[in-house]
Design a protein around this motif. Structure first.
Motif, PDB file in Angstrom:
ATOM      1  N   THR A   1      36.854  34.556  20.107  1.00  0.00           N
ATOM      2  CA  THR A   1      36.987  35.917  20.608  1.00  0.00           C
ATOM      3  C   THR A   1      37.534  35.913  22.026  1.00  0.00           C
ATOM      4  O   THR A   1      37.079  35.135  22.877  1.00  0.00           O
ATOM      5  N   ASP A   2      38.497  36.771  22.289  1.00  0.00           N
ATOM      6  CA  ASP A   2      39.057  36.966  23.617  1.00  0.00           C
ATOM      7  C   ASP A   2      38.468  38.254  24.182  1.00  0.00           C
ATOM      8  O   ASP A   2      38.576  39.316  23.568  1.00  0.00           O
ATOM      9  N   ALA A   3      37.827  38.162  25.342  1.00  0.00           N
ATOM     10  CA  ALA A   3      37.182  39.335  25.944  1.00  0.00           C
ATOM     11  C   ALA A   3      38.163  40.225  26.698  1.00  0.00           C
ATOM     12  O   ALA A   3      37.786  41.288  27.179  1.00  0.00           O
ATOM     13  N   GLY A   4      39.406  39.794  26.810  1.00  0.00           N
ATOM     14  CA  GLY A   4      40.415  40.645  27.430  1.00  0.00           C
ATOM     15  C   GLY A   4      40.946  40.100  28.739  1.00  0.00           C
ATOM     16  O   GLY A   4      40.240  39.398  29.479  1.00  0.00           O
ATOM     17  N   THR A   5      42.207  40.437  29.011  1.00  0.00           N
ATOM     18  CA  THR A   5      42.852  40.053  30.266  1.00  0.00           C
ATOM     19  C   THR A   5      43.602  41.276  30.799  1.00  0.00           C
ATOM     20  O   THR A   5      44.824  41.333  30.802  1.00  0.00           O
ATOM     21  N   PRO A   6      42.834  42.293  31.215  1.00  0.00           N
ATOM     22  CA  PRO A   6      43.486  43.538  31.620  1.00  0.00           C
ATOM     23  C   PRO A   6      44.090  43.461  33.021  1.00  0.00           C
ATOM     24  O   PRO A   6      43.610  42.729  33.889  1.00  0.00           O
ATOM     25  N   ASP A   7      45.143  44.234  33.224  1.00  0.00           N
ATOM     26  CA  ASP A   7      45.673  44.475  34.557  1.00  0.00           C
ATOM     27  C   ASP A   7      44.994  45.716  35.120  1.00  0.00           C
ATOM     28  O   ASP A   7      44.767  46.704  34.402  1.00  0.00           O
ATOM     29  N   ILE A   8      44.643  45.662  36.410  1.00  0.00           N
ATOM     30  CA  ILE A   8      44.168  46.864  37.088  1.00  0.00           C
ATOM     31  C   ILE A   8      45.158  47.195  38.196  1.00  0.00           C
ATOM     32  O   ILE A   8      45.602  46.321  38.937  1.00  0.00           O
TER      33      ILE A   8
ATOM     34  N   VAL B   1      38.649  42.454  45.916  1.00  0.00           N
ATOM     35  CA  VAL B   1      39.475  41.986  44.805  1.00  0.00           C
ATOM     36  C   VAL B   1      40.540  41.015  45.317  1.00  0.00           C
ATOM     37  O   VAL B   1      40.805  39.974  44.691  1.00  0.00           O
ATOM     38  N   ARG B   2      41.163  41.327  46.447  1.00  0.00           N
ATOM     39  CA  ARG B   2      42.173  40.418  47.007  1.00  0.00           C
ATOM     40  C   ARG B   2      41.553  39.063  47.351  1.00  0.00           C
ATOM     41  O   ARG B   2      42.154  38.004  47.107  1.00  0.00           O
ATOM     42  N   ALA B   3      40.342  39.090  47.907  1.00  0.00           N
ATOM     43  CA  ALA B   3      39.658  37.836  48.253  1.00  0.00           C
ATOM     44  C   ALA B   3      39.317  37.039  47.003  1.00  0.00           C
ATOM     45  O   ALA B   3      39.456  35.813  46.962  1.00  0.00           O
ATOM     46  N   ALA B   4      38.851  37.746  45.953  1.00  0.00           N
ATOM     47  CA  ALA B   4      38.505  37.070  44.699  1.00  0.00           C
ATOM     48  C   ALA B   4      39.726  36.417  44.072  1.00  0.00           C
ATOM     49  O   ALA B   4      39.640  35.338  43.469  1.00  0.00           O
ATOM     50  N   ALA B   5      40.884  37.053  44.212  1.00  0.00           N
ATOM     51  CA  ALA B   5      42.115  36.527  43.607  1.00  0.00           C
ATOM     52  C   ALA B   5      42.547  35.209  44.237  1.00  0.00           C
ATOM     53  O   ALA B   5      43.316  34.455  43.628  1.00  0.00           O
TER      54      ALA B   5
ATOM     55  N   LEU C   1      37.655  35.949  36.027  1.00  0.00           N
ATOM     56  CA  LEU C   1      38.531  35.489  37.100  1.00  0.00           C
ATOM     57  C   LEU C   1      39.448  36.626  37.540  1.00  0.00           C
ATOM     58  O   LEU C   1      39.695  37.579  36.792  1.00  0.00           O
ATOM     59  N   VAL C   2      39.967  36.510  38.756  1.00  0.00           N
ATOM     60  CA  VAL C   2      40.898  37.511  39.276  1.00  0.00           C
ATOM     61  C   VAL C   2      42.172  36.809  39.731  1.00  0.00           C
ATOM     62  O   VAL C   2      42.118  35.764  40.406  1.00  0.00           O
ATOM     63  N   ALA C   3      43.318  37.373  39.373  1.00  0.00           N
ATOM     64  CA  ALA C   3      44.615  36.837  39.814  1.00  0.00           C
ATOM     65  C   ALA C   3      45.454  37.983  40.361  1.00  0.00           C
ATOM     66  O   ALA C   3      45.246  39.146  40.033  1.00  0.00           O
ATOM     67  N   GLY C   4      46.422  37.653  41.188  1.00  0.00           N
ATOM     68  CA  GLY C   4      47.307  38.660  41.754  1.00  0.00           C
ATOM     69  C   GLY C   4      47.181  38.691  43.279  1.00  0.00           C
ATOM     70  O   GLY C   4      46.603  37.782  43.892  1.00  0.00           O
ATOM     71  N   PRO C   5      47.762  39.721  43.870  1.00  0.00           N
ATOM     72  CA  PRO C   5      48.354  40.885  43.219  1.00  0.00           C
ATOM     73  C   PRO C   5      49.849  40.738  42.967  1.00  0.00           C
ATOM     74  O   PRO C   5      50.550  40.008  43.657  1.00  0.00           O
ATOM     75  N   LYS C   6      50.300  41.475  41.950  1.00  0.00           N
ATOM     76  CA  LYS C   6      51.733  41.692  41.756  1.00  0.00           C
ATOM     77  C   LYS C   6      52.093  43.016  42.431  1.00  0.00           C
ATOM     78  O   LYS C   6      51.274  43.931  42.505  1.00  0.00           O
ATOM     79  N   ARG C   7      53.326  43.116  42.891  1.00  0.00           N
ATOM     80  CA  ARG C   7      53.774  44.323  43.591  1.00  0.00           C
ATOM     81  C   ARG C   7      55.021  44.862  42.882  1.00  0.00           C
ATOM     82  O   ARG C   7      56.108  44.309  43.030  1.00  0.00           O
ATOM     83  N   PRO C   8      54.901  45.953  42.159  1.00  0.00           N
ATOM     84  CA  PRO C   8      56.051  46.479  41.427  1.00  0.00           C
ATOM     85  C   PRO C   8      57.170  47.003  42.334  1.00  0.00           C
ATOM     86  O   PRO C   8      58.324  47.075  41.902  1.00  0.00           O
ATOM     87  N   PHE C   9      56.843  47.349  43.560  1.00  0.00           N
ATOM     88  CA  PHE C   9      57.813  47.937  44.496  1.00  0.00           C
ATOM     89  C   PHE C   9      58.515  49.125  43.846  1.00  0.00           C
ATOM     90  O   PHE C   9      57.938  50.177  43.715  1.00  0.00           O
TER      91      PHE C   9
ATOM     92  N   VAL D   1      48.892  45.228  41.606  1.00  0.00           N
ATOM     93  CA  VAL D   1      48.391  45.007  40.244  1.00  0.00           C
ATOM     94  C   VAL D   1      47.696  43.654  40.199  1.00  0.00           C
ATOM     95  O   VAL D   1      48.292  42.619  40.508  1.00  0.00           O
ATOM     96  N   PHE D   2      46.420  43.691  39.830  1.00  0.00           N
ATOM     97  CA  PHE D   2      45.622  42.474  39.683  1.00  0.00           C
ATOM     98  C   PHE D   2      45.332  42.250  38.202  1.00  0.00           C
ATOM     99  O   PHE D   2      45.256  43.205  37.422  1.00  0.00           O
ATOM    100  N   THR D   3      45.151  40.996  37.829  1.00  0.00           N
ATOM    101  CA  THR D   3      44.793  40.650  36.456  1.00  0.00           C
ATOM    102  C   THR D   3      43.391  40.066  36.446  1.00  0.00           C
ATOM    103  O   THR D   3      43.066  39.185  37.240  1.00  0.00           O
ATOM    104  N   ILE D   4      42.559  40.585  35.547  1.00  0.00           N
ATOM    105  CA  ILE D   4      41.191  40.073  35.386  1.00  0.00           C
ATOM    106  C   ILE D   4      41.112  39.313  34.073  1.00  0.00           C
ATOM    107  O   ILE D   4      41.462  39.848  33.011  1.00  0.00           O
ATOM    108  N   GLY D   5      40.688  38.062  34.140  1.00  0.00           N
ATOM    109  CA  GLY D   5      40.500  37.258  32.935  1.00  0.00           C
ATOM    110  C   GLY D   5      39.019  37.195  32.600  1.00  0.00           C
ATOM    111  O   GLY D   5      38.289  36.351  33.126  1.00  0.00           O
ATOM    112  N   TYR D   6      38.569  38.092  31.724  1.00  0.00           N
ATOM    113  CA  TYR D   6      37.148  38.149  31.397  1.00  0.00           C
ATOM    114  C   TYR D   6      36.733  36.927  30.587  1.00  0.00           C
ATOM    115  O   TYR D   6      37.412  36.542  29.633  1.00  0.00           O
TER     116      TYR D   6
END
Length: 271
Positions: free
Chosen positions: A89-96, A110-114, A144-152, A162-167
């Motif tokens: 089972t994958d618990a999800g990898t949503p972008d916020i 969130v930035r620190a966690a990433a 886990l937290v990754a990012g941020p991406k910047r769409p500009f 945009v941050f990605t959370i890997g649950y």
């Protein structure tokens, strides 16, 4: 007039077979992060024990999360239907997505966690409370937290991150809670009996509305002063109460609160 009645009848019948659907939007919901790393899988009690939740402000979008389970397929020569079993089972990898606010404590967390390789606890509180003062659905998870991406983007596009959370565990969902109804007095207590030394007086509870179970406590008064130890629904009058008026106070209590009410006074106690 006949046409209006016909339309009303059709609408009523349609409502029986097609009840009105109800759905909540995301508006008013909130997402929190705990800045404390959580290395182990957490139970509901572990999430509820966290005291350093920080609201992530200016949240514009939260990607899809929840359980997505693989199905394993297998077929053999002697069957006509492919057999399936559940896999991982994958618990999800949503972008916020947030509107960037450099000074917001939640976004800073969130930035620190990433920048780490640790898991962090998240709490989403939905805006779907079913009563005034109740709480909405709460969804807990850890990842886990990754990012941020910047769409500009172009000239009028917003400054977002945009941050990605890997649950890393399945979400824990706590359904909305309601606030119970505390007691309210609608009929005051009444005293029966003769106000005479040597006689007994009896108090009724009166009427209190509110959620069950309601418990009652009594306190008798002589001349407006509490009688020590007189805390049942009956009072045996003694010479100490001679010449004084008697009242009783009833306190009603349930899980949501309490209320009190006083009886009307008796006549002065006679010998």
């Amino acid at each position: 007039m006949r046409r209006k009645l016909l339309l009303a009848s059709v609408a009523a019948v349609a409502a029986l077979f097609h009840p009105v659907a109800f759905a909540n939007s995301n508006a008013g919901s909130k997402l929190y992060i705990s800045p404390t790393p959580q290395p182990n899988e957490m139970a509901k009690a572990d999430f509820e024990a966290i005291t350093d939740w920080i609201l992530i402000k200016a949240l514009g979008n939260h990607g899809e999360a929840g359980s997505s389970t693989n199905f394993n397929n297998y077929d053999t020569w002697d069957i006509s239907v492919i057999q399936k079993s559940k896999g991982l089972t994958d618990a999800g990898t949503p972008d916020i997505e947030v509107a960037r606010v450099p000074t917001d404590p939640g976004q800073k967390a969130v930035r620190a966690a990433a920048k780490t390789n640790f898991n962090y606890a998240f709490k989403m509180v939905r805006n779907d409370a079913t009563s005034v003062g109740g709480t909405g659905t709460i969804i807990y998870n850890r990842g886990l937290v990754a990012g941020p991406k910047r769409p500009f983007g172009r000239n009028e596009d917003f400054d977002i991150e945009v941050f990605t959370i890997g649950y890393n565990q399945e979400e824990i969902v706590v359904d909305p809670t309601t606030v119970g109804v505390a007691p309210t007095n609608t009929v005051v207590p009444a005293i029966t009996g003769t106000a005479e030394v040597g006689e007994d007086l009896t108090a009724s509870t009166g009427t209190f509305t509110g959620d069950a179970v309601i418990t009652y406590a009594y306190q008798w008064f002589a001349g407006g002063v509490a009688i020590v130890g007189a805390t049942t629904n009956t009072l045996s009058l003694t010479s100490d109460q001679l010449g004084k008026i008697i009242t009783v106070r009833v306190a009603a209590t349930n899980a949501s609160g309490s209320a009190m009410a006083f009886s009307a006074p008796t006549t002065a106690v006679i010998a």
